[in-house]
Design an enzyme around this catalytic site. Structure first.
Site, PDB file in Angstrom:
ATOM      1  N   ASP A 199      36.953  26.012  36.975  1.00 46.37           N
ATOM      2  CA  ASP A 199      35.934  25.591  37.882  1.00 46.37           C
ATOM      3  C   ASP A 199      34.974  24.536  37.743  1.00 46.37           C
ATOM      4  O   ASP A 199      35.400  23.681  36.699  1.00 46.37           O
ATOM      5  CB  ASP A 199      35.294  26.619  36.859  1.00 46.37           C
ATOM      6  CG  ASP A 199      33.309  26.975  37.355  1.00 46.37           C
ATOM      7  OD1 ASP A 199      33.810  27.460  38.780  1.00 46.37           O
ATOM      8  OD2 ASP A 199      32.584  26.382  37.141  1.00 46.37           O
ATOM      9  N   GLU A 253      39.335  23.928  40.836  1.00 49.34           N
ATOM     10  CA  GLU A 253      37.867  23.785  41.864  1.00 49.34           C
ATOM     11  C   GLU A 253      37.672  22.450  41.944  1.00 49.34           C
ATOM     12  O   GLU A 253      36.598  22.077  41.083  1.00 49.34           O
ATOM     13  CB  GLU A 253      37.164  24.424  41.992  1.00 49.34           C
ATOM     14  CG  GLU A 253      35.671  24.117  42.589  1.00 49.34           C
ATOM     15  CD  GLU A 253      34.427  25.081  42.236  1.00 49.34           C
ATOM     16  OE1 GLU A 253      33.890  26.205  43.364  1.00 49.34           O
ATOM     17  OE2 GLU A 253      34.486  25.555  41.265  1.00 49.34           O
TER      18      GLU A 253
HETATM   19  C1  NOJ Z   1      31.810  28.127  41.209  1.00 51.53           C
HETATM   20  C2  NOJ Z   1      32.471  28.804  40.512  1.00 51.53           C
HETATM   21  O1  NOJ Z   1      32.616  29.380  42.098  1.00 51.53           O
HETATM   22  C3  NOJ Z   1      30.463  29.582  41.341  1.00 51.53           C
HETATM   23  O2  NOJ Z   1      30.985  30.793  41.731  1.00 51.53           O
HETATM   24  C4  NOJ Z   1      29.710  29.274  40.233  1.00 51.53           C
HETATM   25  O3  NOJ Z   1      28.144  29.462  40.686  1.00 51.53           O
HETATM   26  C5  NOJ Z   1      29.835  27.637  40.493  1.00 51.53           C
HETATM   27  N1  NOJ Z   1      31.050  26.887  39.760  1.00 51.53           N
HETATM   28  C6  NOJ Z   1      29.468  27.701  38.311  1.00 51.53           C
HETATM   29  O4  NOJ Z   1      30.436  27.756  37.574  1.00 51.53           O
END
Ligand code: NOJ
Length: 509
Positions: A199, A253
């Site tokens: 993440d 991500e």
């Molecule tokens: C990215 C995630 O995909 C999202 O769903 C989340 O709210 C944020 N990061 C914070 O962790």
């Protein structure tokens, strides 16, 4: 063994996938029960959004214990059984790992905020107000125009949270934090997971002295944070993965949108194996726009030998069918594009059904980021409960009966069968799985590219036009997105894949 280059990854948002115990929330046993469905569909790996204990203020992306399973999803034994059965079916399992922030309920933060001298104080980012009383910097948190800092009355300092105030950022410059987080990775890698989706991994390092540019602040700080030290942290994370057999994959991500900056996080093959490339999510459905985003992605990644990823839907964004205003023909052609580009595609649960976002009445809104619509529960059956014995946590999409798995299973022409067909073609074709991408260009409103492998040259043509058709010299495509395909014609909103037997194949108007 680079299994993740060949794989199609299926993202499961566990709360919304399948409920095995009637509480209206999907769970691990529900996922386990549907493994045969996923195997039948023909995906290779599952990515599970977070299932850790959490107060669920961000539905699991606010972790209060990195080495457990939230009771709403089941137990560690359920998790182990899910991994075991998935592996038996040849499906890999990728777990979501949330390293940038914890929940404010995590014992580390509870201790951290208890006093300025607590053991975990410097595990999080605490700062004094500036001498004039101002905030430490001008950063804005996600999903709001509010500061990324919250004042803590008890210890009279601000703490940083790039997301909700209940998601305090860990301080990765602290070696104890890095070690503790590496341990959390090992816990799951030891249990046999095949990789981790990481993440907002680009957020780990921070330059707190750097204010965000005034004209970009409204974006929130998240897509702006990109500092060199993060690459050191990512290399160390990669070393943890490399200590395991079987090429455990990292999918970062890197929410920076610009493909050139995203590419940096592949390092020299010593950082991420894969990184999400989100530019396509925000690319209008036009041939020229898609040609540009594909070219840009390839130009950024190929020179460093980095392998692209492609995504049209996830749990944070409106689904492709919604973005295409329910134009089923366009949605089917988009699926062909997703699954024929060079790189690892990610398919979001429900995409194989052509789901649109659910309409969420104001009283049903639960997400602080406004993302409930794309998280609607999967309709399994045509019956009124759609296979969910309890009232689900979010409403179903419209036309859920018609779009349900059961209804589509008995309709050979359905999106579900079509998805399976495209996945099958991809699996059987080395060119599609791993071949070069050549000849990318646009002719009118038609996007054209070739995939070239040891087993031949396949041409993909996607007609973005809603009403214009063009003639093509081919007779028999291997695949068409339209049931009413006409020999020699690429119809409006049609995508085809055909084998190029000589170099004369090209589109004529
Ligand atoms: C990215 C995630 O995909 C999202 O769903 C989340 O709210 C944020 N990061 C914070 O962790």
């Amino acid at each position: 063994m680079t299994w993740w280059r060949d794989a199609v990854v299926y993202q499961i948002y566990p709360r919304s996938f399948r409920d095995s115990n009637g509480d209206g929330i999907g769970d691990l046993d529900g996922v386990r029960q549907q493994l045969p469905y996923l195997s039948w569909l023909g995906v290779d790996a599952l990515w599970l959004s977070p299932v850790y204990p959490s107060p669920m203020r961000d539905f699991g992306y606010d972790v209060s214990d990195y080495i457990g399973i939230d009771p709403v999803f089941g137990t560690l034994e359920d998790f182990d059984e899910l991994v075991r059965e998935a592996h038996e079916l040849g499906l890999r399992v990728i777990l979501d790992w949330v390293p940038n922030h914890t929940s404010s309920d995590h014992p580390w933060f509870v201790d951290s905020r208890s006093s300025r001298t607590s053991d975990h104080r410097d595990w999080y980012v605490w700062r004094d107000a500036k001498p004039d009383g101002a905030l430490p910097n001008n950063w804005i948190r996600a999903w709001s125009d509010e500061p990324a800092w919250t004042w803590d009355d008890a210890t009279e300092q601000y703490y940083l949270h790039c997301f909700l105030p209940s998601q305090p950022d860990l301080d990765w410059s602290n070696v104890e934090v890095r070690q503790a987080m590496h341990q959390t990775m090992r816990f799951w890698l030891d249990r046999g997971v095949d990789g981790l989706r990481m993440d907002v991994i680009h957020l780990l390092g921070k330059d707190l002295d750097a204010d965000d540019p005034a004209d970009l602040r409204a974006l929130s700080h998240v897509p702006l944070n990109d500092v060199p030290v993060t690459h050191d942290y990512v290399r160390a994370i990669r070393s943890v993965l490399d200590g395991y057999e079987g090429e455990r994959v990292s999918v970062g991500e890197v929410y920076l949108i610009d493909p050139d900056r995203v590419a940096q996080y592949y390092g020299d093959g010593d950082e991420l194996h894969l990184s999400f490339n989100f530019a396509p999510l925000f690319t209008p459905w036009r041939a020229d726009a898609w040609a540009a985003v594909i070219a840009r992605t390839m130009d950024s990644l190929e020179p460093r030998g980095a392998w692209p990823t492609w995504v049209l839907c996830n749990h944070d964004n409106a689904r492709i069918a919604t973005r295409l205003h329910g134009d089923v023909a366009a949605v089917r052609s988009a699926l062909v594009l997703l699954l024929t580009l060079r790189g690892t595609p990610f398919l979001y649960a429900g995409e194989e059904l052509g789901l649109e976002d659910a309409v969420i009445a104001p009283e049903r809104v639960v997400d602080p980021g406004g993302r409930d619509g794309c998280r609607a529960p999967i309709p399994w059956t045509a019956s009124p409960d759609h296979g969910w014995s309890g009232e689900p946590w979010l409403p179903f999409v419209e036309r859920a009966s018609e779009l349900s798995v059961d209804s589509q299973l008995v309709d050979e022409g359905s999106m579900l069968h079509f998805t399976r067909t495209v996945l099958d073609l991809r699996r059987r074709s080395t060119a599609l799985r791993s071949g070069a991408l050549e000849g990318l260009h646009v002719e009118g409103e038609v996007l054209v590219f070739d995939r070239v492998g040891d087993d031949g040259r396949l041409r993909v043509m996607v007609n973005f036009s809603a009403d214009g058709e063009v003639t093509t010299p081919h007779e028999l495509p291997l695949l068409s997105s339209r049931a009413d395909h006409q020999s020699g014609i690429l119809r409006a909103r049609e995508a085809i894949v055909f084998e190029v037997l000589n170099d004369r194949a090209s589109v004529t108007h």
